[in-house]
Design a protein around this motif. Sequence first.
Motif, short mmCIF file in Angstrom:
data_model
loop_
_atom_site.label_atom_id
_atom_site.label_comp_id
_atom_site.label_asym_id
_atom_site.label_seq_id
_atom_site.Cartn_x
_atom_site.Cartn_y
_atom_site.Cartn_z
N THR A 1 16.15 52.34 46.49
CA THR A 1 17.16 53.38 46.30
C THR A 1 18.52 52.90 46.80
O THR A 1 18.62 51.93 47.56
CB THR A 1 16.79 54.67 47.06
N ALA B 1 20.37 54.47 48.90
CA ALA B 1 20.42 54.70 50.35
C ALA B 1 19.78 53.53 51.09
O ALA B 1 20.29 53.08 52.13
CB ALA B 1 19.71 56.01 50.69
N GLU B 2 18.66 53.03 50.58
CA GLU B 2 17.98 51.89 51.21
C GLU B 2 18.83 50.64 51.13
O GLU B 2 18.91 49.85 52.09
CB GLU B 2 16.62 51.67 50.55
N ALA C 1 22.09 50.57 50.95
CA ALA C 1 23.22 50.78 51.86
C ALA C 1 22.82 50.44 53.30
O ALA C 1 23.60 49.83 54.05
CB ALA C 1 23.70 52.24 51.76
N GLU C 2 21.60 50.81 53.66
CA GLU C 2 21.12 50.53 55.01
C GLU C 2 20.93 49.03 55.22
O GLU C 2 21.32 48.48 56.26
CB GLU C 2 19.80 51.26 55.25
N SER D 1 28.33 51.97 52.90
CA SER D 1 28.07 53.33 52.45
C SER D 1 27.31 53.33 51.13
O SER D 1 27.33 52.34 50.37
CB SER D 1 29.38 54.10 52.28
N LYS D 2 26.67 54.44 50.83
CA LYS D 2 25.96 54.60 49.55
C LYS D 2 26.94 54.49 48.39
O LYS D 2 26.62 53.94 47.34
CB LYS D 2 25.24 55.94 49.54
#
Length: 229
Positions: free
Chosen positions: A21, A23-24, A26-27, A32-33
């Motif tokens: 994803t 979000a993953e 971005a981490e 940022s996303k």
Amino acid sequence: MKKEERQQKLVYLIQQLEHVTAAELAEHLNVSKRTVQRDIQEIESKGVHLQTHLGKKGGYRIQSLMNNNDLTLSDGEVYALYLVLKESVSLSTLPYQQEISAILDKLLRHPNVALRQTIQHMNRYIRIEQHTPMLLPSLFSAIVVYCQERKVMALEYRSDSSQQLLVENVVFIGLIVELGMWYAIVYHIGGGYTKKVKVSEIVDISYSFYKTIHTQDITLDNYHLYLQQ
């Protein structure tokens, strides 16, 4: 981390994780996303094909070269697509006549026998009389890109009234269609107002300043508030 390095790592992560994803990502990249989403748009513009999966478990994976344009359509949607494209060959002013004809040819050779036969019957028994519309300039596709970039462009076009050739520095806001006529909505840099320019009257476009102008507050929904008085 530089953008090019980050984007290379992003592609590597998608390849290694197979399904991941925003979000993953971005981490993993410590950004940022929104930065991930912008990077993905740029990566796809460079020719890397990604599959996007919507929903709670949505994410990205690299497409194989064999199915990078797969699109699932119902029988009714295939029929509608064929008829709309068939009609558009005669009526559309968009500069995509060859592409439309290529899609129609593919639909006439659809691998599903029943679908193919029905489309071939439609082709035999439905005739749309041809005429030769004045096609929009081939730079139409480039204008769509300029609307996204919001960079300052030197726009060369002919005035409606005098047919005088004008050159102005503008930012492209978007495209609208009124009564079959395509217009580019532009923000005039020197005047601080918006105006409508017929796409068919545009002669040439080139980068004027290699920078982005902050005009995100001007959209197709509110451009009329800034129109030239």
